[in-house]
Design an enzyme around this catalytic site. Sequence first.
Site, short mmCIF file in Angstrom:
data_model
loop_
_atom_site.label_atom_id
_atom_site.label_comp_id
_atom_site.label_asym_id
_atom_site.label_seq_id
_atom_site.Cartn_x
_atom_site.Cartn_y
_atom_site.Cartn_z
N SER A 134 -1.49 1.79 -9.32
CA SER A 134 -1.81 2.82 -8.33
C SER A 134 -3.31 2.84 -8.02
CB SER A 134 -1.33 4.18 -8.83
OG SER A 134 -1.52 5.17 -7.85
N ASP B 286 1.50 4.97 -1.91
CA ASP B 286 2.56 5.97 -1.93
C ASP B 286 2.02 7.37 -1.67
OD1 ASP B 286 1.28 6.27 -4.38
OD2 ASP B 286 3.12 6.42 -5.56
#
Length: 452
Positions: free
Chosen positions: A98, A246
């Site tokens: 991430s 995301d």
Amino acid sequence: MADLSQLVKAYDVRGVVPDQWDEALAELFGAAFAQVTGADAIVIGHDMRPSSPGLSRAFARGAAARGVDVTEIGLCSTDQLYFASGHLGLPGAMFTASHNPAQYNGIKMCRAGAAPVGQDTGLSEIRALVEEWCEFGAPVPAAVPGTVSQRDVLADYAAYLRKLVDLGGIRRLKVAVDAGNGMGGHTVPTVFDGLPIDLVPLYFELDGTFPNHEANPLDPKNLVDLQAKVRETRADIGLAFDGDADRCFVIDENGDPVSPSAITALVAARELAKHPGGTVIHNLITSWSVPEVVREQGGNPVRTRVGHSFIKEEMARTGAIFGGEHSAHYYFRDFWNADTGMLAALHVLAALGGQAEPLSALVRQYDRYAASGEINSTVADQAGRLAAIKTAYQDREGVQLDELDGLTVSTADWWFNLRPSNTEPLLRLNVEAREEAAVRRVRDEVLAIVRA
């Protein structure tokens, strides 16, 4: 034997490569994932980090050796992997860390239909198998190994998102996007292709060493370049994605950040227009404005703990149409209850382009209160400091306390939440009030006790 205690987190696997894990360990995770899910086939994707392709291939080898057919979708965002899991009906694994620095990598795993795999839903069993095999030897391969094949789902992912949000009739918008050298640089051009959008790209080159800034828009310093670009180009809106794309953060036409709570309220109103009377999930750190807007639009707001596993559990339990978090994670029933910053971005573009006002005016109705933002304090004794705060406020008139997640203290005019980090010796404080002066007063009072 590998130490998995620091590697396997509450919701995923994450650590430094090769210090904490490597391709040999990734292969064992692939075998364990195959065994725990009991799947005949799985889908795997990865981000742009230098270690991601090798780790992903090793995981595929481990799963295939257990007789599982593997579909590799290659470079993708995390929500693109969730799309593949839902669209193909397969368990999935996404290789990404991430927003973490370049030396990190990790695995986000899900069952078929993008259902999350966390500590209570399979991750603890996966960890136990990997530990067993590290100590006693690798698992016995299947008599017939599975196949490994490749499939590109980017166009299908883009088409699916655009089917959910109609952007055909919007006015033309100038949209600045900071991909942070992350996977937004891969997905945005295809998703935006053919829309009435003049794209101003920033750091679209895929580079897992993050040469320009960390791909973590939650930190204000990583928004500075996008804010300057919005002002310089007179863009209507700025969008910032994190490393695996995301999460999406929004900047208005003045270069000012729009709070994720305001975006949650805006998207909730749009989803409730499609699904009257629906349930909307929000975590306990989102603004008062979120449940207010949901009720005003005829919906049912449900408050939950912070964290995607709790949100997704509540989404499934309640049949909620949408969920939002203060950290810019947005969850959609129409997207298998999974989080997708891209779909939230399309909703904001549709709302902005469907009327004449600038974004700052549009979101004003959803951004009603003053807030502190999240403030972290390093403490040696999290429980002790929380207890001191509870003692300080519990007998005050007009004050309510609850301990759904950390400690929330609320009155008619302000509230704060103080909760411990799961991974660091930190207490995280969020304050909201009707007036800015009250935010400062409550913030300073709480921090004086926490940091005493």
